[in-house]
Enzyme design. Structure first.
Site, short mmCIF file in Angstrom:
data_model
loop_
_atom_site.label_atom_id
_atom_site.label_comp_id
_atom_site.label_asym_id
_atom_site.label_seq_id
_atom_site.Cartn_x
_atom_site.Cartn_y
_atom_site.Cartn_z
N MET A 163 -14.14 38.34 4.10
CA MET A 163 -13.34 37.64 5.10
C MET A 163 -12.21 36.82 4.51
SD MET A 163 -15.31 35.88 8.19
CE MET A 163 -16.36 35.27 6.88
N PRO A 164 -12.02 36.91 3.18
CA PRO A 164 -10.94 36.07 2.61
C PRO A 164 -9.57 36.50 3.14
CG PRO A 164 -12.34 36.96 0.86
CD PRO A 164 -12.70 37.68 2.12
N TYR A 165 -8.65 35.55 3.07
CA TYR A 165 -7.24 35.81 3.40
C TYR A 165 -6.42 35.41 2.17
CZ TYR A 165 -2.57 35.16 5.18
OH TYR A 165 -1.21 35.23 5.34
#
Lengths: 67, 67, 67, 67, 67, 67
Positions: free
Chosen positions: C1-3
């Protein structure tokens, strides 16, 4: 697939209100642009009032003035 | 001279892991694009799970569902 | 889920190189932090050299000086 | 109407210094580009030294080396 | 006073749709958190599909696969 | 080592004015916080007036109203 970053001052917004905001902005992107809600990411940053300036003043100072 | 911002949820990542991530992304930019590592800046933001939404729900809610 | 947001100067990076960078940073987050690659988002911003400053000068000026 | 985001390491900057920075950058945008100070927004992010990397190392490590 | 940044892929969104999105997100912040719409700022970034990655691939590649 | 991102509307700011802004903000961080100008990074984003909203309206619409 949109990515949304919302910056607000840190002034006691509850987890429930933040959840409502995330749900609302995700739905808005679906309704307006047809974006898939499953891959819409929303990140809320809460910023100390000492660290937020508008009109050349911090929000801390403005709150003391009743603004 | 690149600037990299990595946002992850705040879920107990150690200082060692963050150092490893910074080293890795700096090397990747050198290997892939020939960027000078000395001027590559990496900033990691750790975001509370209440403040991160995906699929219209907060990560806090998703973690409770085992996602 | 990292950005992940990567900012580089706009100096002719090919689509292939950008794809390689996206693949590399996604794998790095998986290897280092155990992040699910399916939900890792990477956005590359290419910035005009007139709009990027370091050391108080634009990159346009620095390139003319051979830096 | 400009929006300015300033990221610095979290190393004890006082509220007074942050207020001075907000005032200064707002005035600079007015003097340089003629921007209306009333609608200029400045947000300062203070980032832990473990979360800031340059030259492939965290600022925490660099501070120990006297850099 | 909130600041909202929305990143979407550059795939032909009209000015009308962008205006609708700006209006919607401003209203949402008013309804959910009681924020003054007059000082809510929204910035939309449209990103080339070569520059946006998810699942380790660019959106350009994914669009060719019908994703 | 600070990183500064300045977002303004794309309305014909010259390269000279942008260079002046970069120089000014770098000096301000040196004078106010004692930051080393050699490692201060400034990135200016120019945003189309269709993509910038304030008060629930795009800047394009506001410019037509003489705002």
């Amino acid at each position: 697939m949109p990515y949304v970053n919302i910056k607000i001052t840190r002034e006691g917004v509850t987890a429930e209100k933040k959840a409502e905001l995330i749900q609302g902005v995700t739905k808005l992107l679906q309704d307006t642009l047809g974006k898939n809600p499953q891959t819409t990411v929303v990140v809320i940053d809460e910023v100390d009032t000492d660290n937020w300036g508008i009109g050349g003043e911090t929000v801390t100072v403005r709150r003391k003035q009743g603004l």
